[in-house]
Design an enzyme around this catalytic site. Structure first.
Site, PDB file in Angstrom:
ATOM      1  CG  PHE A   1       8.449 -40.228 -57.178  1.00  0.00           C
ATOM      2  CD1 PHE A   1       7.209 -39.798 -57.634  1.00  0.00           C
ATOM      3  CD2 PHE A   1       9.480 -40.379 -58.101  1.00  0.00           C
ATOM      4  CE1 PHE A   1       6.998 -39.526 -58.980  1.00  0.00           C
ATOM      5  CE2 PHE A   1       9.276 -40.105 -59.445  1.00  0.00           C
ATOM      6  CZ  PHE A   1       8.030 -39.677 -59.885  1.00  0.00           C
ATOM      7  CD  GLN A   2       8.178 -42.951 -61.201  1.00  0.00           C
ATOM      8  OE1 GLN A   2       9.343 -43.264 -61.341  1.00  0.00           O
ATOM      9  NE2 GLN A   2       7.428 -42.516 -62.201  1.00  0.00           N
TER      10      GLN A   2
ATOM     11  CD  GLU B   1       6.772 -48.707 -68.966  1.00  0.00           C
ATOM     12  OE1 GLU B   1       5.642 -48.476 -69.466  1.00  0.00           O
ATOM     13  OE2 GLU B   1       7.467 -47.823 -68.426  1.00  0.00           O
TER      14      GLU B   1
ATOM     15  CE  LYS C   1      18.466 -43.704 -58.809  1.00  0.00           C
ATOM     16  NZ  LYS C   1      17.757 -42.490 -59.184  1.00  0.00           N
TER      17      LYS C   1
ATOM     18  CG  MET D   1     -14.273 -64.153 -79.622  1.00  0.00           C
ATOM     19  SD  MET D   1     -14.906 -65.493 -80.650  1.00  0.00           S
ATOM     20  CE  MET D   1     -13.395 -66.246 -81.222  1.00  0.00           C
TER      21      MET D   1
HETATM   22  C1  LIG Z   1     -10.360 -66.666 -78.168  1.00  0.00           C
HETATM   23  C2  LIG Z   1      -9.690 -67.939 -77.741  1.00  0.00           C
HETATM   24  C3  LIG Z   1     -10.192 -69.160 -78.154  1.00  0.00           C
HETATM   25  C4  LIG Z   1      -9.543 -70.349 -77.828  1.00  0.00           C
HETATM   26  N1  LIG Z   1     -10.018 -71.527 -78.332  1.00  0.00           N
HETATM   27  C5  LIG Z   1      -9.277 -72.656 -78.203  1.00  0.00           C
HETATM   28  C6  LIG Z   1      -9.631 -73.863 -78.884  1.00  0.00           C
HETATM   29  O1  LIG Z   1     -10.616 -73.942 -79.597  1.00  0.00           O
HETATM   30  N2  LIG Z   1      -8.805 -74.929 -78.729  1.00  0.00           N
HETATM   31  C7  LIG Z   1      -7.671 -74.888 -77.955  1.00  0.00           C
HETATM   32  O2  LIG Z   1      -6.929 -75.872 -77.901  1.00  0.00           O
HETATM   33  N3  LIG Z   1      -7.355 -73.789 -77.270  1.00  0.00           N
HETATM   34  C8  LIG Z   1      -8.105 -72.662 -77.391  1.00  0.00           C
HETATM   35  N4  LIG Z   1      -7.711 -71.513 -76.743  1.00  0.00           N
HETATM   36  C9  LIG Z   1      -6.504 -71.556 -75.905  1.00  0.00           C
HETATM   37  C10 LIG Z   1      -6.781 -72.063 -74.506  1.00  0.00           C
HETATM   38  O3  LIG Z   1      -7.315 -71.019 -73.742  1.00  0.00           O
HETATM   39  C11 LIG Z   1      -5.481 -72.600 -73.857  1.00  0.00           C
HETATM   40  O4  LIG Z   1      -4.501 -71.609 -73.867  1.00  0.00           O
HETATM   41  C12 LIG Z   1      -4.912 -73.813 -74.565  1.00  0.00           C
HETATM   42  O5  LIG Z   1      -5.896 -74.750 -74.885  1.00  0.00           O
HETATM   43  C13 LIG Z   1      -3.866 -74.478 -73.670  1.00  0.00           C
HETATM   44  O6  LIG Z   1      -3.035 -75.257 -74.447  1.00  0.00           O
HETATM   45  P1  LIG Z   1      -2.210 -76.462 -73.862  1.00  0.00           P
HETATM   46  O7  LIG Z   1      -3.105 -77.434 -73.170  1.00  0.00           O
HETATM   47  O8  LIG Z   1      -1.371 -76.949 -74.962  1.00  0.00           O
HETATM   48  O9  LIG Z   1      -1.362 -75.849 -72.663  1.00  0.00           O
HETATM   49  P2  LIG Z   1      -0.160 -74.858 -72.480  1.00  0.00           P
HETATM   50  O10 LIG Z   1      -0.667 -73.652 -71.806  1.00  0.00           O
HETATM   51  O11 LIG Z   1       0.665 -74.699 -73.684  1.00  0.00           O
HETATM   52  O12 LIG Z   1       0.606 -75.659 -71.351  1.00  0.00           O
HETATM   53  C14 LIG Z   1       1.621 -76.542 -71.628  1.00  0.00           C
HETATM   54  C15 LIG Z   1       1.581 -77.753 -70.694  1.00  0.00           C
HETATM   55  O13 LIG Z   1       2.772 -78.497 -70.971  1.00  0.00           O
HETATM   56  C16 LIG Z   1       3.523 -78.657 -69.795  1.00  0.00           C
HETATM   57  N5  LIG Z   1       4.940 -78.594 -70.150  1.00  0.00           N
HETATM   58  C17 LIG Z   1       5.702 -77.509 -70.363  1.00  0.00           C
HETATM   59  N6  LIG Z   1       6.953 -77.859 -70.690  1.00  0.00           N
HETATM   60  C18 LIG Z   1       6.984 -79.206 -70.672  1.00  0.00           C
HETATM   61  C19 LIG Z   1       7.992 -80.173 -70.916  1.00  0.00           C
HETATM   62  N7  LIG Z   1       9.235 -79.833 -71.252  1.00  0.00           N
HETATM   63  N8  LIG Z   1       7.674 -81.475 -70.796  1.00  0.00           N
HETATM   64  C20 LIG Z   1       6.414 -81.867 -70.445  1.00  0.00           C
HETATM   65  N9  LIG Z   1       5.419 -80.998 -70.203  1.00  0.00           N
HETATM   66  C21 LIG Z   1       5.700 -79.683 -70.326  1.00  0.00           C
HETATM   67  C22 LIG Z   1       3.103 -77.574 -68.844  1.00  0.00           C
HETATM   68  O14 LIG Z   1       3.313 -77.953 -67.500  1.00  0.00           O
HETATM   69  C23 LIG Z   1       1.612 -77.399 -69.211  1.00  0.00           C
HETATM   70  O15 LIG Z   1       0.807 -78.289 -68.481  1.00  0.00           O
HETATM   71  C24 LIG Z   1      -8.373 -70.312 -77.019  1.00  0.00           C
HETATM   72  C25 LIG Z   1      -7.895 -69.100 -76.570  1.00  0.00           C
HETATM   73  C26 LIG Z   1      -8.519 -67.914 -76.936  1.00  0.00           C
HETATM   74  C27 LIG Z   1      -7.941 -66.625 -76.465  1.00  0.00           C
HETATM   75  C1  LIG Z   2      -7.049 -56.971 -73.161  1.00  0.00           C
HETATM   76  C2  LIG Z   2      -8.325 -57.670 -73.507  1.00  0.00           C
HETATM   77  N1  LIG Z   2      -9.513 -57.058 -73.297  1.00  0.00           N
HETATM   78  C3  LIG Z   2     -10.667 -57.674 -73.640  1.00  0.00           C
HETATM   79  C4  LIG Z   2     -10.664 -58.935 -74.169  1.00  0.00           C
HETATM   80  C5  LIG Z   2     -11.969 -59.649 -74.540  1.00  0.00           C
HETATM   81  N2  LIG Z   2     -12.014 -59.861 -75.986  1.00  0.00           N
HETATM   82  C6  LIG Z   2     -11.714 -61.041 -76.558  1.00  0.00           C
HETATM   83  S1  LIG Z   2     -11.795 -61.031 -78.211  1.00  0.00           S
HETATM   84  C7  LIG Z   2     -12.290 -59.431 -78.226  1.00  0.00           C
HETATM   85  C8  LIG Z   2     -12.579 -58.716 -79.520  1.00  0.00           C
HETATM   86  C9  LIG Z   2     -11.367 -58.510 -80.361  1.00  0.00           C
HETATM   87  O1  LIG Z   2     -11.699 -57.657 -81.428  1.00  0.00           O
HETATM   88  P1  LIG Z   2     -10.763 -57.532 -82.696  1.00  0.00           P
HETATM   89  O2  LIG Z   2      -9.370 -57.334 -82.292  1.00  0.00           O
HETATM   90  O3  LIG Z   2     -11.349 -56.528 -83.627  1.00  0.00           O
HETATM   91  O4  LIG Z   2     -10.832 -58.983 -83.308  1.00  0.00           O
HETATM   92  P2  LIG Z   2     -12.033 -59.759 -84.027  1.00  0.00           P
HETATM   93  O5  LIG Z   2     -12.650 -60.638 -82.988  1.00  0.00           O
HETATM   94  O6  LIG Z   2     -12.987 -58.748 -84.561  1.00  0.00           O
HETATM   95  O7  LIG Z   2     -11.360 -60.548 -85.102  1.00  0.00           O
HETATM   96  C10 LIG Z   2     -12.387 -58.929 -76.917  1.00  0.00           C
HETATM   97  C11 LIG Z   2     -12.824 -57.568 -76.562  1.00  0.00           C
HETATM   98  C12 LIG Z   2      -9.387 -59.538 -74.329  1.00  0.00           C
HETATM   99  N3  LIG Z   2      -9.272 -60.780 -74.810  1.00  0.00           N
HETATM  100  N4  LIG Z   2      -8.255 -58.872 -74.029  1.00  0.00           N
END
Ligand SMILES: Cc1cc2nc3c(=O)[nH]c(=O)nc-3n(C[C@H](O)[C@H](O)[C@H](O)COP(=O)(O)OP(=O)(O)OC[C@H]3O[C@@H](n4cnc5c(N)ncnc54)[C@H](O)[C@@H]3O)c2cc1C
Ligand SMILES: Cc1ncc(C[n+]2csc(CCOP(=O)(O)OP(=O)(O)O)c2C)c(N)n1
Ligand SMILES: [Mg+2]
Length: 590
Positions: free
Chosen positions: A130-131, A68, A180, A499
């Protein structure tokens, strides 16, 4: 099966007003009226009447996933790529709890979705049936809204409200929990409501004219302006307005991870992604600008780094966001504009065109000179190695070079590979980069790709993943075969939770606690076992031929196992607690 929305709606309206229908049939009619073409789901006791109603119709295609979580991710991927509401269907109890990660993922990135869950019969609720699980309670913090439908007479209006809430204002997932007996009882069906009124829910679309005028005044007098855009520009389908505005002003632009593609990466005015793994020029401009226009971006902690450091430089901030609660949440802003990005940017553009004032050309010229100086650092340049080992950046760069003019969608999982995909695949168009930013959910890559491929059968869909992430929903390879959604999986296999390993190297003095992935499956054989094609690629010179070969196999899902450098790190990097300009640029900085 190409069915237009209008056809679906008229099929739904076809019910005669006096007809008696079961709740489940009313639900399906509602979905048809909403123009739903696909549902990703998994059956179980509590939803069997809904499955029965699905069986008796042929306008909505149901996709039977293998877990799911993947149903919700696939519907979410579909929603991100198309802009339509994604729909998933799960049973009560474990079906719903399995869906929770998918719902939270969509919630964090503001993705419009309706998730229908089965519930035990109303009389059994609260009896540890159940469930049974408290779906409304469990999902409350991770949905835009949720409903428990207690009476079949409320079903049609509840569904109407669910779709309205999911797609309007700041989008988000809405759960509709259907006991249900509600799906089983027959009631007279009077048709699907044409409109919906909710006194307590009226998202603003139009921004305040006075605020927009003030913002424009500030923008036009800026010496060091900067436009910082995010996912909101894509969610609000406002890329054209953004491009026009930038064209008129000539200001530099950056995108968040979620906003990539909102402004073309190939345009010189684009400084690249900003934030933790952003470019030198994008982060320096953020820190040093004097007027910042934030558009549909929420000042995430990964974007502004240490807030105290961010606040050291004075700048005036204009913030356009549809959600008032996003404004001044993490960073205090000077000119808030609550409204839909498309409307507000449209208004700004008209005001510029109607007025005679233009940006300060000489100040802008000097600002661009400064930016070009930062850009010269060429911070995404990487060491290509000794030619023996595949560099992960090289795989992404090669893929981009080969597909830059093709009709492609790129999904990713979470980790280093996600950041390399964001940095080295240069997105010029909106809704082509599909990943989990806010929750950072490993395991989204394959379900996202299969959800998109179903809706876009003629496009090429690549999933850039890691050997860790891909195993979190690898069972969906089976769904890809059953529903003929041939995707191309590029696994950047570094044998590490890369990472995590990178953080342990840099922040935990190299104590690599449980980040090494031993005993990996043979991905080639695994792909073959699922009826697909597997390829092992171990040398740099084989990267391009492998991608070429995989692309030729248009009708097959191909799993490319690229053995990449296990010690490669993502740079630039802003360490925890540091300011966004205090970047590590390479291993020499460690
Ligand atoms: C491993 C990892 C590394 C990351 N590193 C980075 C990084 O280096 N740089 C980075 O930028 N992010 C990074 N992120 C992502 C970060 O965590 C955030 O998800 C991201 O920065 C949020 O983007 P955003 O501000 O565009 O917001 P979003 O989450 O896209 O939010 C959108 C915003 O727009 C608004 N909005 C929606 N619709 C409308 C509309 N029609 N009109 C006006 N406003 C609207 C919402 O209210 C909200 O405030 C990383 C994520 C991971 C998993
Ligand atoms: C469901 C979930 N569990 C744990 C994490 C923490 N986490 C972030 S990146 C990462 C490693 C990902 O490994 P891989 O898919 O091999 O990617 P790589 O960083 O090696 O490119 C982990 C464990 C997460 N983001 N999501
Ligand atoms: Mg890995």
């Amino acid at each position: 099966m190409e069915v237009s929305k209008a056809e679906l709606a008229s099929a739904a309206a076809a019910a005669s007003p006096t007809q008696e229908l079961m709740g489940s049939e009313i639900l399906i009619k509602g979905l048809q009226a909403e123009g739903v073409k696909y549902i990703w789901g998994y059956p179980g006791g509590a939803v069997l009447y809904i499955y029965d109603a699905l069986y008796k119709q042929d306008t909505i295609q149901h996709v039977l996933v293998r877990h799911e979580q993947a149903a919700v991710h696939a519907a979410d991927g579909y929603a991100r790529a198309t802009g339509d509401v994604g729909v998933a269907l799960v049973t009560s109890g474990p079906g719903l709890t399995n869906a929770v990660t998918g719902i939270a993922t969509a919630y964090m990135d503001s993705i419009p979705m309706v998730i229908i869950s089965g519930q035990v019969p109303t009389a059994a609720i609260g009896l540890d049936a159940f469930q049974e699980c408290d779906t409304v309670g469990i999902t409350r913090p991770i949905v835009k809204h949720n409903f428990l439908v207690k009476d079949p007479r409320d079903l049609a209006m509840t569904l109407k409200k669910a779709f309205h809430i999911a797609r309007s204002g700041r989008p988000g997932p809405v759960v509709v929990d259907v006991p249900k007996d509600v799906s089983f009882k027959k009631i007279p069906y009077t048709g699907y409501p044409e409109s919906v009124e909710m006194r307590s829910y009226n998202p603003v679309r139009k921004g305040h004219g006075g605020q927009i005028r003030k913002a424009l005044q500030l923008l036009l007098t800026a010496k060091r302006p900067y436009i910082y855009t995010g996912g909101g520009v894509l969610l609000g389908n406002a890329t054209q307005e953004l491009r026009t505005l930038v064209e008129l002003l000539g200001y530099p632009v950056t995108n968040t991870l979620m906003g990539l593609g909102a402004f073309p990466a190939s345009d010189r005015k684009f400084l690249g992604m900003l934030g933790m793994h952003g470019t030198v020029e994008a982060n320096n401009a953020m820190q040093n600008c004097d007027v910042l226009l934030a558009v549909g971006a929420r000042f995430d902690d990964r974007v502004i780094g240490n807030p105290k450091h961010f606040a050291q430089n004075e700048r005036k901030i204009i913030h356009i966001d549809i959600d008032p609660s996003s404004i001044s949440k993490r960073v205090k802003v000077d000119i808030p504009i609550v409204g839909d990005v498309k409307d507000v940017l449209g208004e700004l553009i008209s005001m510029i065109r109607e007025g005679s004032q233009r940006p300060d050309a000489s100040a802008l010229g000097a600002w661009w000179d400064t930016i070009e100086g930062w850009r010269k650092r060429d911070c995404l340049k990487y060491d290509h190695g000794n030619g023996e080992v595949i560099k992960p950046q090289y795989v992404v760069e090669t893929l981009w070079n080969m597909t830059r003019d093709a009709d492609t969608y790129i999904t990713s999982d979470v980790g280093q590979h996600q950041m390399w995909a964001a940095q080295y695949y240069r997105f010029d168009e909106p809704r082509r980069w599909i990943n989990s930013g806010g929750l950072g959910t490993m395991g989204v890559g394959i379900p996202y790709a299969m959800g998109i491929k179903l809706a876009k059968p003629d496009s090429e869909v690549f999933c850039i993943t890691g050997e860790g992430s891909v195993q979190m929903n690898i069972q969906e390879l089976s769904t890809c075969l059953q529903y003929n959604t041939p995707i191309k999986i590029c696994a950047l296999n570094n044998r590490y939770l890369g990472m995590v390993r990178q953080w342990q190297e840099i922040e935990y003095s190299g104590r690599y606690s449980h980040s090494y992935m031993d005993a990996l499956p043979n991905f080639v054989k695994l792909a073959e076992a699922y009826g697909h094609v597997g390829m092992l690629i171990e040398r740099p010179e084989d990267v391009e031929p492998a991608l070429r070969e995989a692309r030729k196999l248009k009708d097959r899902t191909v799993f490319m196992d690229f053995r990449t450098d296990p010690t490669e790190n993502v740079f630039p990097m802003v360490q925890a607690g540091k300011g966004i300009t205090e970047m590590l640029l390479g291993s020499e900085d460690l």
